[in-house]
Design an enzyme around this catalytic site. Sequence first.
Site, mmCIF file in Angstrom:
data_model
loop_
_atom_site.group_PDB
_atom_site.id
_atom_site.type_symbol
_atom_site.label_atom_id
_atom_site.label_comp_id
_atom_site.label_asym_id
_atom_site.label_seq_id
_atom_site.Cartn_x
_atom_site.Cartn_y
_atom_site.Cartn_z
ATOM 1 N N SER A 106 5.405 12.223 -4.356
ATOM 2 C CA SER A 106 3.994 12.335 -4.698
ATOM 3 C C SER A 106 3.302 13.178 -3.631
ATOM 4 C CB SER A 106 3.382 10.936 -4.784
ATOM 5 O OG SER A 106 1.988 11.048 -4.920
ATOM 6 N N VAL A 107 2.573 14.215 -4.085
ATOM 7 C CA VAL A 107 1.931 15.141 -3.139
ATOM 8 C C VAL A 107 0.406 15.106 -3.270
ATOM 9 C CG1 VAL A 107 3.924 16.677 -2.882
ATOM 10 C CG2 VAL A 107 2.331 17.060 -4.772
ATOM 11 N N GLY B 157 -10.895 -3.212 2.104
ATOM 12 C CA GLY B 157 -11.602 -2.106 2.760
ATOM 13 C C GLY B 157 -11.264 -1.980 4.235
ATOM 14 N N ASP C 243 0.813 -1.226 0.000
ATOM 15 C CA ASP C 243 0.000 0.000 0.000
ATOM 16 C C ASP C 243 0.839 1.266 0.000
ATOM 17 O OD1 ASP C 243 -2.279 -1.678 0.268
ATOM 18 O OD2 ASP C 243 -1.910 -1.772 2.418
ATOM 19 N N GLU C 244 2.011 1.218 -0.598
ATOM 20 C CA GLU C 244 2.892 2.392 -0.607
ATOM 21 C C GLU C 244 2.489 3.402 -1.675
ATOM 22 O OE1 GLU C 244 4.046 -0.704 -1.075
ATOM 23 O OE2 GLU C 244 5.400 -1.226 0.575
ATOM 24 N N LYS D 120 2.246 2.248 -5.092
ATOM 25 C CA LYS D 120 2.989 1.785 -6.269
ATOM 26 C C LYS D 120 2.213 2.007 -7.563
ATOM 27 C CE LYS D 120 3.244 -2.314 -4.407
ATOM 28 N NZ LYS D 120 2.822 -2.069 -3.028
ATOM 29 N N GLY E 125 -3.955 -4.234 -4.484
ATOM 30 C CA GLY E 125 -4.968 -3.268 -4.912
ATOM 31 C C GLY E 125 -4.254 -1.991 -5.297
ATOM 32 N N HIS E 126 -4.189 -1.709 -6.577
ATOM 33 C CA HIS E 126 -3.464 -0.530 -7.032
ATOM 34 C C HIS E 126 -4.459 0.537 -7.490
ATOM 35 C CE1 HIS E 126 0.360 -3.127 -7.779
ATOM 36 N NE2 HIS E 126 0.104 -2.918 -6.517
ATOM 37 N N ALA F 49 -7.300 -1.153 -0.296
ATOM 38 C CA ALA F 49 -7.987 -1.092 -1.593
ATOM 39 C C ALA F 49 -8.619 -2.433 -1.953
ATOM 40 C CB ALA F 49 -7.002 -0.671 -2.682
ATOM 41 N N GLN G 19 2.423 -5.912 -3.113
ATOM 42 C CA GLN G 19 2.716 -5.995 -1.668
ATOM 43 C C GLN G 19 3.980 -5.190 -1.346
ATOM 44 O OE1 GLN G 19 1.930 -9.479 -3.162
ATOM 45 N NE2 GLN G 19 -0.070 -8.547 -2.991
ATOM 46 N N ASP H 282 1.927 14.892 1.297
ATOM 47 C CA ASP H 282 0.902 15.867 1.676
ATOM 48 C C ASP H 282 0.197 15.508 2.979
ATOM 49 O OD1 ASP H 282 0.147 13.793 -0.310
ATOM 50 O OD2 ASP H 282 -1.899 14.424 0.162
HETATM 51 P P1 IMP Z 1 -2.376 -12.799 1.733
HETATM 52 O O1 IMP Z 1 -1.388 -12.217 0.767
HETATM 53 O O2 IMP Z 1 -3.800 -12.572 1.321
HETATM 54 O O3 IMP Z 1 -2.080 -14.208 2.078
HETATM 55 O O4 IMP Z 1 -2.227 -11.964 3.119
HETATM 56 C C1 IMP Z 1 -1.077 -12.060 3.935
HETATM 57 C C2 IMP Z 1 -0.743 -10.727 4.580
HETATM 58 O O5 IMP Z 1 -0.312 -9.807 3.576
HETATM 59 C C3 IMP Z 1 -1.928 -10.037 5.274
HETATM 60 O O6 IMP Z 1 -1.442 -9.321 6.397
HETATM 61 C C4 IMP Z 1 -2.433 -9.061 4.232
HETATM 62 O O7 IMP Z 1 -3.105 -7.964 4.820
HETATM 63 C C5 IMP Z 1 -1.122 -8.641 3.606
HETATM 64 N N1 IMP Z 1 -1.266 -8.189 2.221
HETATM 65 C C6 IMP Z 1 -1.410 -8.956 1.119
HETATM 66 N N2 IMP Z 1 -1.487 -8.198 0.023
HETATM 67 C C7 IMP Z 1 -1.357 -6.927 0.427
HETATM 68 C C8 IMP Z 1 -1.308 -5.677 -0.272
HETATM 69 O O8 IMP Z 1 -1.390 -5.590 -1.502
HETATM 70 N N3 IMP Z 1 -1.164 -4.575 0.512
HETATM 71 C C9 IMP Z 1 -1.017 -4.636 1.859
HETATM 72 N N4 IMP Z 1 -1.044 -5.781 2.545
HETATM 73 C C10 IMP Z 1 -1.215 -6.920 1.830
#
Ligand code: IMP
Length: 426
Positions: free
Chosen positions: A414-415, A303, A13-14, A16, A40-41, A300, A225, A334
């Site tokens: 990114s701002v 939720g 969730d950085e 990307k 989730g991008h 994303a 991730q 920001d």
């Molecule tokens: P899994 O990838 O669904 O097996 O989840 C394993 C761990 O990775 C959990 O803590 C998820 O919340 C985290 N995780 C998986 N995909 C993402 C992502 O795209 N962003 C943030 N956390 C993620």
Amino acid sequence: MAGMVIHGAQWGDEGKGKIVDLLTEKANLIVRFHGGNNAGHTLVVGGEKTVLHLIPSGILHGSKRCVIGAGVVLDPEVFLMEVDKLAAKGVDMSPARLAVSLRTHVIMPYHKLLDCARESAKAGAKIGTTGRGIGPCYEDKSSRVGIRAGDFLDEALLAAKIRHALAEKNALLAGLYGLAPLDADKVLEELLPLARRVVPYLADVPAMVQEALGSGAGVLFEGAQGTHLDIDHGTYPFVTSSCCLSSNAAAGSGCSPKDLGDIISVVKAYTTRVGSGQFPTELTCARGEHLQSVGAEFGATTGRKRRCGWLDAVLLREAVRLNGTTGLAVTKLDVLGGLDQLEICTAYTYEGAEILYPPQREGALAHVTPVYETLPGWKEDVTSCRSWSDLPQAARNYLTRVEELSGAPVRIISVGPDREQTIYKD
Ligand code: IMP
């Protein structure tokens, strides 16, 4: 540009998606190389928001080709839903623009059931997975019983593989978790229409990547991730099931590590995490809630509210070291605006000593104490800044300190969520 990897330096969730979308200008081919629709991008173009879970973020650039590599796990239903959603928005989703490796593993209904059943069965120690079947699918890959997208070309083989898999999965689903067993014929019947729609997208992805690299066309490798969710080097067991490091861009797409080129590590100006696991700089006070609400920190994909905290330069330093970062993209600067003071964790104290890198033992991160450095905040709204010199002095000082502490140069800032709300430092 030859190759360029964009990957996450924290726990996902950085931001990307936005950085990939921006740098896609320089590439001809965009490759997803690991993970699946647990990602989730979020992209905002001209104020319009699009969330993609599986299809590379570069798809919104009309002339670019996007591919899904062998290192990804693909849920065909989600893949086709995204294809349809984008096609309805007028995006060209023909196989000329989008391809899936014949070697990409397929997430099956029993993977999703097992993922959720396992999580529910874990009373207090849930990983907090996304429930998308990611772990069980990678397990089958490693156990060499997985179904791959190329199997969609041979329906008899597909049927045999499903029957074989269900002999074991049903024993688990029914025997261990008390769920109804799955019927192989029904699973096949539901999969076939999807599989037939995926077939035109199947391609020799390694050949496509190597050809693009060989011809000098830019290739952008899109990570999912983040480094500290990596199966080997993350906060195990609270991690995902794939390798989230830049080096996997080569294996997960099918090219040489020598071709990876620039490594852009994306880091949020603070830290967030979804799901369970250690988080040394987590703020469980009003300041954490402030970051959560100002940053609209909701996952994303699921939720879920993201946990928030100060920037952890120990984890960032480790990410720079593990990934060979050539430049940082700092996002959501920001969100830090308006705070009187900002803290950065520069080191940890652990077992009586000050350490600059995270301890290796499992769970040790729960026993470190962050060492903080306080920096002055800024009151100005930075969302309309478009150059380094537009930024308030305090914001520039903060970013310079991030460079010093991480050992990597900041190249992009990114701002705000829109494409335009970006500063290229050099
Ligand atoms: P899994 O990838 O669904 O097996 O989840 C394993 C761990 O990775 C959990 O803590 C998820 O919340 C985290 N995780 C998986 N995909 C993402 C992502 O795209 N962003 C943030 N956390 C993620």
